[in-house]
Design an enzyme around this catalytic site. Structure first.
Site, PDB file in Angstrom:
ATOM      1  N   ILE A  31       0.880  -1.257   0.175  1.00  0.00           N
ATOM      2  CA  ILE A  31      -0.010   0.219   0.045  1.00  0.00           C
ATOM      3  C   ILE A  31       0.582   1.486   0.046  1.00  0.00           C
ATOM      4  O   ILE A  31       0.358   2.182  -0.190  1.00  0.00           O
ATOM      5  CB  ILE A  31      -0.913   0.075   1.239  1.00  0.00           C
ATOM      6  CG1 ILE A  31      -0.264   0.004   2.551  1.00  0.00           C
ATOM      7  CG2 ILE A  31      -2.164  -1.090   1.272  1.00  0.00           C
ATOM      8  CD1 ILE A  31      -1.132   0.312   3.562  1.00  0.00           C
ATOM      9  N   GLY A  93      14.256  -2.923   9.952  1.00  0.00           N
ATOM     10  CA  GLY A  93      13.189  -2.265   9.323  1.00  0.00           C
ATOM     11  C   GLY A  93      11.702  -2.749   9.251  1.00  0.00           C
ATOM     12  O   GLY A  93      10.832  -2.570   8.485  1.00  0.00           O
ATOM     13  N   GLN A  94      11.551  -3.998   9.877  1.00  0.00           N
ATOM     14  CA  GLN A  94      10.420  -4.746   9.958  1.00  0.00           C
ATOM     15  C   GLN A  94       9.224  -4.085  10.859  1.00  0.00           C
ATOM     16  O   GLN A  94       9.275  -3.851  11.964  1.00  0.00           O
ATOM     17  CB  GLN A  94      10.394  -6.497  10.539  1.00  0.00           C
ATOM     18  CG  GLN A  94       9.439  -7.066  10.624  1.00  0.00           C
ATOM     19  CD  GLN A  94       9.435  -8.463  10.954  1.00  0.00           C
ATOM     20  OE1 GLN A  94      10.492  -8.860  11.453  1.00  0.00           O
ATOM     21  NE2 GLN A  94       8.538  -9.264  10.682  1.00  0.00           N
ATOM     22  N   HIS A 100       7.446 -11.594   5.711  1.00  0.00           N
ATOM     23  CA  HIS A 100       7.290 -11.141   4.496  1.00  0.00           C
ATOM     24  C   HIS A 100       8.327 -10.675   3.584  1.00  0.00           C
ATOM     25  O   HIS A 100       9.270 -10.065   4.240  1.00  0.00           O
ATOM     26  CB  HIS A 100       6.061 -10.082   4.439  1.00  0.00           C
ATOM     27  CG  HIS A 100       6.497  -8.778   5.281  1.00  0.00           C
ATOM     28  ND1 HIS A 100       6.510  -8.775   6.519  1.00  0.00           N
ATOM     29  CD2 HIS A 100       6.924  -7.426   4.853  1.00  0.00           C
ATOM     30  CE1 HIS A 100       6.864  -7.520   6.839  1.00  0.00           C
ATOM     31  NE2 HIS A 100       7.012  -6.842   5.895  1.00  0.00           N
TER      32      HIS A 100
END
Length: 114
Positions: A31, A93-94, A100
């Site tokens: 998104i 950075g997760q 994923h």
């Protein structure tokens, strides 16, 4: 996991623009894309991060890479190149606690990434 964003997408509780799906995984558009093409490749099995993987998950993780290759080929950017990235933990950075893979393509990608 009832409070997991990606589990809610898998269950159909939250809509997503799906690209590819198998019984084991789902690929959908991010998104907040960071490239002209930016998708997420996720296992349907809830795994919090790479740190939670076990030997039993090896085949599943391999299927994520095979799906990324297929989506890149279908998107006509496989030949020019693309990037796959796993972020692990907050410092890595997760931001979503469900394993994923980011699949990015459609332009020349710089290095280092961030």
């Amino acid at each position: 996991m009832s409070d997991c964003l990606f589990c809610k997408i898998i269950n159909g509780d939250i809509p997503a623009k799906k690209i590819h799906e198998t019984p084991e995984l789902l690929v959908f558009h991010d998104i907040a894309p960071k490239a002209p093409f930016h998708a997420l490749v996720i296992p349907k099995k809830h795994i919090t991060s790479l740190n939670e993987l076990t030997v039993d998950d090896e085949k599943l993780i391999g299927s994520l890479f095979t799906a990324a290759k297929k989506v890149a080929a279908d998107g006509a950017f496989a030949e020019k190149g693309y990037r796959v990235v796993f972020n692990c933990g907050a410092d890595g950075g997760q931001t979503v606690g469900h394993l994923h893979m980011h699949l990015l393509g459609g332009r020349s990608l710089e290095w280092p990434p961030g």
